[in-house]
Design a protein around this motif. Structure first.
Motif, PDB file in Angstrom:
ATOM      1  N   THR A 182     -13.355   1.327  -8.047  1.00  0.00           N
ATOM      2  CA  THR A 182     -14.150   1.174  -6.830  1.00  0.00           C
ATOM      3  C   THR A 182     -15.635   1.280  -7.163  1.00  0.00           C
ATOM      4  O   THR A 182     -16.017   1.823  -8.196  1.00  0.00           O
TER       5      THR A 182
ATOM      6  N   PHE B 194     -14.106  -0.638  -1.890  1.00  0.00           N
ATOM      7  CA  PHE B 194     -12.896  -1.307  -2.378  1.00  0.00           C
ATOM      8  C   PHE B 194     -13.199  -2.722  -2.853  1.00  0.00           C
ATOM      9  O   PHE B 194     -13.938  -3.467  -2.220  1.00  0.00           O
TER      10      PHE B 194
ATOM     11  N   LYS C  42     -10.845  -5.853  -4.000  1.00  0.00           N
ATOM     12  CA  LYS C  42      -9.450  -6.314  -4.047  1.00  0.00           C
ATOM     13  C   LYS C  42      -9.005  -6.696  -5.462  1.00  0.00           C
ATOM     14  O   LYS C  42      -7.913  -6.351  -5.887  1.00  0.00           O
TER      15      LYS C  42
ATOM     16  N   VAL D 188      -6.378   7.169  -2.528  1.00  0.00           N
ATOM     17  CA  VAL D 188      -6.137   5.733  -2.673  1.00  0.00           C
ATOM     18  C   VAL D 188      -6.071   5.068  -1.304  1.00  0.00           C
ATOM     19  O   VAL D 188      -6.720   4.045  -1.068  1.00  0.00           O
TER      20      VAL D 188
ATOM     21  N   GLU E 276       0.833  -1.206   0.000  1.00  0.00           N
ATOM     22  CA  GLU E 276       0.000   0.000   0.000  1.00  0.00           C
ATOM     23  C   GLU E 276       0.868   1.256   0.000  1.00  0.00           C
ATOM     24  O   GLU E 276       0.588   2.214  -0.725  1.00  0.00           O
TER      25      GLU E 276
ATOM     26  N   SER F 242      -7.829  -3.736  -7.789  1.00  0.00           N
ATOM     27  CA  SER F 242      -6.698  -2.917  -7.359  1.00  0.00           C
ATOM     28  C   SER F 242      -5.472  -3.569  -7.994  1.00  0.00           C
ATOM     29  O   SER F 242      -4.960  -4.570  -7.497  1.00  0.00           O
TER      30      SER F 242
ATOM     31  N   LEU G 215      -7.043   1.677  -9.931  1.00  0.00           N
ATOM     32  CA  LEU G 215      -8.025   1.292  -8.932  1.00  0.00           C
ATOM     33  C   LEU G 215      -9.428   1.553  -9.464  1.00  0.00           C
ATOM     34  O   LEU G 215      -9.717   2.632  -9.976  1.00  0.00           O
TER      35      LEU G 215
ATOM     36  N   LEU H 268      -8.758   2.189  -0.198  1.00  0.00           N
ATOM     37  CA  LEU H 268      -8.312   0.828   0.107  1.00  0.00           C
ATOM     38  C   LEU H 268      -8.929   0.304   1.402  1.00  0.00           C
ATOM     39  O   LEU H 268      -9.007  -0.908   1.606  1.00  0.00           O
TER      40      LEU H 268
ATOM     41  N   TYR I  47      -0.252   1.726 -11.391  1.00  0.00           N
ATOM     42  CA  TYR I  47      -1.356   1.308 -10.526  1.00  0.00           C
ATOM     43  C   TYR I  47      -2.674   1.814 -11.092  1.00  0.00           C
ATOM     44  O   TYR I  47      -2.739   2.913 -11.647  1.00  0.00           O
TER      45      TYR I  47
END
Length: 190
Positions: free
Chosen positions: A86, A65, A67, A56, A31, A70, A84, A60, A82
């Protein structure tokens, strides 16, 4: 004798370096590395408040979130990119928000962002999500099939240029009956 001494010295030296690195990096999590990548990726972006890495970290820990959505990109064992996705709501439907997409400046324009987006779309589709919404540069995201979210009647909760608030269907006609204002998780501060 000198060769044996050299081998022993090399092994001991390597062991000391290994132990030293483990001690230094012991407290650093994935992270932390991801947040550092995000911060470095956005540091020179002019219309940014430079707090994407904080978002972020909050996402997380949030209920929004997922998993599996991500995703990191690695080069020689180090995280260089990276993305993400959501959960968001539009009416009664759960869609996804893409935020952020970050690639370290040194690795930009090498297809890493493209790979992350395509992988994210594939995973999201396999998980059964119908679409993704984002705020971003239409010149970049249109290459991946994004277009103005207003095309489907999906609206931003804040005033934003129509061309910058975009969406994509993950299945043909999957957004056709979804209309309304996007409800972001509280971590977005909207």
């Amino acid at each position: 004798m000198s060769i044996l001494f050299g081998v022993v010295f090399f092994i001991l030296g390597s062991l000391i370096v290994y132990v030293f690195q483990k001690k230094i990096f012991k407290g650093i999590t994935e992270e932390d590395v991801v947040c550092e990548v995000v911060q470095k990726a956005f540091i020179r972006v002019k219309n940014s408040e430079h707090n994407e890495h904080k978002l972020v970290r909050e996402l997380l820990k949030s209920d929004a979130f997922i998993k599996d959505l991500s995703l990191t990109a690695k080069f020689q064992g180090s995280i260089v990119g990276y993305i993400l996705f959501t959960k968001i709501k539009v009416g009664e439907e759960t869609l996804l928000a893409l935020a952020p997409l970050a690639v370290l400046p040194k690795y930009q324009k090498k297809g890493i962002g493209k790979s992350l987006i395509e992988k994210g779309h594939k995973v999201a589709k396999n998980l059964g999500y119908k679409g993704v919404v984002l705020l971003g540069d239409p010149g970049y995201y249109k290459k991946f099939g994004y277009s103005s979210a207003s095309k489907w009647g999906i609206k931003s909760p804040v005033k934003i240029a129509d061309e910058n608030f975009m969406a994509i269907e993950l299945y043909p006609d999957s957004l056709i009956d979804i209309k309304g204002v996007v409800q972001y998780p509280k971590e977005f501060g909207i």
